[in-house]
Design a protein around this motif. Structure first.
Motif, mmCIF file in Angstrom:
data_model
loop_
_atom_site.group_PDB
_atom_site.id
_atom_site.type_symbol
_atom_site.label_atom_id
_atom_site.label_comp_id
_atom_site.label_asym_id
_atom_site.label_seq_id
_atom_site.Cartn_x
_atom_site.Cartn_y
_atom_site.Cartn_z
ATOM 1 N N ILE A 124 -4.888 2.329 -8.642
ATOM 2 C CA ILE A 124 -6.320 3.139 -8.293
ATOM 3 C C ILE A 124 -5.998 4.002 -7.080
ATOM 4 O O ILE A 124 -5.598 3.186 -6.022
ATOM 5 C CB ILE A 124 -7.496 2.196 -8.465
ATOM 6 C CG1 ILE A 124 -8.651 3.225 -8.295
ATOM 7 C CG2 ILE A 124 -7.522 1.359 -7.320
ATOM 8 C CD1 ILE A 124 -9.820 2.654 -8.779
ATOM 9 N N ALA A 125 -6.543 4.964 -6.718
ATOM 10 C CA ALA A 125 -6.376 5.766 -5.711
ATOM 11 C C ALA A 125 -7.838 5.570 -4.852
ATOM 12 O O ALA A 125 -8.653 5.805 -5.283
ATOM 13 C CB ALA A 125 -5.988 7.274 -5.683
ATOM 14 N N LEU A 126 -7.689 5.020 -3.658
ATOM 15 C CA LEU A 126 -8.870 4.771 -2.929
ATOM 16 C C LEU A 126 -8.919 5.619 -1.713
ATOM 17 O O LEU A 126 -7.886 6.152 -1.261
ATOM 18 C CB LEU A 126 -8.764 3.282 -2.323
ATOM 19 C CG LEU A 126 -8.967 2.178 -3.447
ATOM 20 C CD1 LEU A 126 -9.045 0.758 -2.788
ATOM 21 C CD2 LEU A 126 -9.859 2.528 -4.367
ATOM 22 N N MET A 127 -10.146 5.831 -1.344
ATOM 23 C CA MET A 127 -10.121 6.867 -0.007
ATOM 24 C C MET A 127 -10.078 5.903 1.144
ATOM 25 O O MET A 127 -10.323 4.885 1.170
ATOM 26 C CB MET A 127 -11.669 7.100 0.024
ATOM 27 C CG MET A 127 -12.477 8.213 -0.966
ATOM 28 S SD MET A 127 -11.609 9.633 -0.875
ATOM 29 C CE MET A 127 -12.273 10.263 0.818
ATOM 30 N N PRO A 128 -9.254 6.510 2.185
ATOM 31 C CA PRO A 128 -8.950 5.930 3.341
ATOM 32 C C PRO A 128 -10.144 5.360 4.106
ATOM 33 O O PRO A 128 -11.317 6.418 4.231
ATOM 34 C CB PRO A 128 -8.299 6.734 4.163
ATOM 35 C CG PRO A 128 -7.638 7.947 3.295
ATOM 36 C CD PRO A 128 -8.763 7.641 2.112
ATOM 37 N N HIS A 161 -11.364 7.332 -5.009
ATOM 38 C CA HIS A 161 -11.065 8.588 -4.821
ATOM 39 C C HIS A 161 -11.580 9.566 -5.808
ATOM 40 O O HIS A 161 -12.233 10.546 -5.507
ATOM 41 C CB HIS A 161 -9.525 8.983 -4.517
ATOM 42 C CG HIS A 161 -9.235 10.467 -4.085
ATOM 43 N ND1 HIS A 161 -9.510 11.022 -2.978
ATOM 44 C CD2 HIS A 161 -8.848 11.646 -4.843
ATOM 45 C CE1 HIS A 161 -9.288 12.179 -3.149
ATOM 46 N NE2 HIS A 161 -8.705 12.407 -4.220
ATOM 47 N N ASP A 162 -11.287 9.237 -7.127
ATOM 48 C CA ASP A 162 -11.974 9.992 -8.290
ATOM 49 C C ASP A 162 -13.487 10.220 -8.293
ATOM 50 O O ASP A 162 -13.836 11.227 -9.069
ATOM 51 C CB ASP A 162 -11.294 9.446 -9.606
ATOM 52 C CG ASP A 162 -9.860 9.337 -9.646
ATOM 53 O OD1 ASP A 162 -9.096 10.307 -8.777
ATOM 54 O OD2 ASP A 162 -9.522 9.197 -10.959
ATOM 55 N N LYS A 170 0.835 -1.183 -0.087
ATOM 56 C CA LYS A 170 -0.027 0.055 -0.013
ATOM 57 C C LYS A 170 0.723 1.212 -0.071
ATOM 58 O O LYS A 170 1.788 1.241 0.629
ATOM 59 C CB LYS A 170 -1.058 0.048 1.309
ATOM 60 C CG LYS A 170 -1.891 1.171 1.389
ATOM 61 C CD LYS A 170 -2.569 1.006 2.448
ATOM 62 C CE LYS A 170 -1.899 1.422 4.075
ATOM 63 N NZ LYS A 170 -2.653 1.284 4.902
ATOM 64 N N LEU A 171 0.346 2.242 -0.695
ATOM 65 C CA LEU A 171 1.082 3.639 -0.736
ATOM 66 C C LEU A 171 0.111 4.560 -0.184
ATOM 67 O O LEU A 171 -0.877 4.810 -1.071
ATOM 68 C CB LEU A 171 1.769 3.960 -2.174
ATOM 69 C CG LEU A 171 2.380 5.303 -2.298
ATOM 70 C CD1 LEU A 171 3.519 5.353 -1.446
ATOM 71 C CD2 LEU A 171 2.562 5.338 -3.751
ATOM 72 N N THR A 172 0.430 5.235 0.729
ATOM 73 C CA THR A 172 -0.413 6.218 1.345
ATOM 74 C C THR A 172 0.236 7.614 0.673
ATOM 75 O O THR A 172 1.560 7.846 1.042
ATOM 76 C CB THR A 172 -0.816 6.706 2.617
ATOM 77 O OG1 THR A 172 -1.370 5.332 3.338
ATOM 78 C CG2 THR A 172 -1.665 7.748 3.176
ATOM 79 N N ALA A 224 -5.081 12.828 1.621
ATOM 80 C CA ALA A 224 -4.639 11.566 1.381
ATOM 81 C C ALA A 224 -5.446 10.433 0.564
ATOM 82 O O ALA A 224 -6.687 10.337 0.971
ATOM 83 C CB ALA A 224 -4.264 11.038 2.896
ATOM 84 N N THR A 225 -4.608 9.580 -0.280
ATOM 85 C CA THR A 225 -5.330 8.355 -0.973
ATOM 86 C C THR A 225 -4.500 7.131 -0.679
ATOM 87 O O THR A 225 -3.281 7.264 -0.149
ATOM 88 C CB THR A 225 -5.389 8.759 -2.437
ATOM 89 O OG1 THR A 225 -3.973 8.894 -2.863
ATOM 90 C CG2 THR A 225 -6.228 9.927 -2.502
ATOM 91 N N HIS A 226 -5.022 6.069 -0.502
ATOM 92 C CA HIS A 226 -4.452 4.739 -0.813
ATOM 93 C C HIS A 226 -4.324 4.157 -1.991
ATOM 94 O O HIS A 226 -5.324 4.181 -2.590
ATOM 95 C CB HIS A 226 -4.974 3.906 0.472
ATOM 96 C CG HIS A 226 -5.000 4.277 1.927
ATOM 97 N ND1 HIS A 226 -5.865 3.520 2.914
ATOM 98 C CD2 HIS A 226 -4.353 5.041 2.481
ATOM 99 C CE1 HIS A 226 -5.395 3.979 3.898
ATOM 100 N NE2 HIS A 226 -4.629 5.009 3.643
ATOM 101 N N ARG A 227 -3.026 4.505 -2.497
ATOM 102 C CA ARG A 227 -2.962 3.530 -3.839
ATOM 103 C C ARG A 227 -2.845 1.963 -3.808
ATOM 104 O O ARG A 227 -1.845 1.598 -3.384
ATOM 105 C CB ARG A 227 -1.631 4.222 -4.566
ATOM 106 C CG ARG A 227 -2.279 5.600 -5.074
ATOM 107 C CD ARG A 227 -1.169 6.310 -5.627
ATOM 108 N NE ARG A 227 -1.429 7.841 -5.992
ATOM 109 C CZ ARG A 227 -1.979 8.156 -7.068
ATOM 110 N NH1 ARG A 227 -1.900 7.441 -8.237
ATOM 111 N NH2 ARG A 227 -2.258 9.414 -7.295
ATOM 112 N N HIS A 228 -3.609 1.228 -4.555
ATOM 113 C CA HIS A 228 -3.432 -0.114 -4.763
ATOM 114 C C HIS A 228 -3.550 -0.593 -6.266
ATOM 115 O O HIS A 228 -3.912 0.211 -7.225
ATOM 116 C CB HIS A 228 -4.743 -0.827 -4.087
ATOM 117 C CG HIS A 228 -4.585 -0.714 -2.573
ATOM 118 N ND1 HIS A 228 -4.022 -1.516 -1.706
ATOM 119 C CD2 HIS A 228 -5.186 0.445 -2.008
ATOM 120 C CE1 HIS A 228 -4.124 -0.952 -0.577
ATOM 121 N NE2 HIS A 228 -4.908 -0.306 -0.538
#
Length: 148
Positions: A70-74, A111-112, A20-22, A31-35
């Motif tokens: 993809i960027a996801l919301m925490p 997130h988008d 995971k990359l925040t 802040a987003t979590h990229r997966h």
């Protein structure tokens, strides 16, 4: 006073396989979590050089090409409040489209779908995206008015 938008992360800042990359969204700064994720046609594109054994890659390395992120919301959100294409679940460090049957109605959200930097007006795709957009705009407004 306006907040500066952070630069888009390059390939070098994306982590190794499955981690995971925040990081801040380049459009809004939150802040987003990229997966890693899948291509929506159902074809796995995050292991394009995999050999006959689906668990191991050719040459014993994970490929650097054809990587989908993809960027996801925490956090977890009620899946029923979001459109089908806004909802994901995590399995094995991969973001998969749709909710997971064991998450009891909760899901991760793209997130988008609700990013105030990408949507100048409140999104109408779903009630959840609309509410998150409002909350994120309020958070950005407060952060800009209290920079310290």
């Amino acid at each position: 006073m306006s907040a500066s938008i952070p630069p888009d992360p390059g390939e070098d800042s994306i982590p190794a396989w499955g981690r995971k990359l925040t990081m801040p969204c380049p459009a809004c700064g939150l802040a987003t979590h990229r997966h890693r994720t899948l291509d929506f046609d159902g074809v796995n594109i995050y292991r394009p050089q995999a050999g006959p054994g689906p668990v191991s890659a050719v040459d014993g390395q994970e490929p650097r090409t054809e990587q989908a992120w993809i960027a996801l919301m925490p956090g977890d959100y009620p899946a029923r409040l979001f459109a089908d294409d806004e909802v994901y679940h995590l399995a094995g460090g991969i973001a998969w489209p749709g909710p997971h049957h064991r998450d009891y109605g909760n899901a991760r959200v793209a997130h988008d779908a609700c990013c105030p930097g990408r949507h100048s007006n409140q999104p109408t795709t779903s009630r959840g995206a609309s509410e998150l957009w409002q909350a994120m705009r309020m958070r950005l407004t407060r952060a800009r008015s209290n920079p310290g």
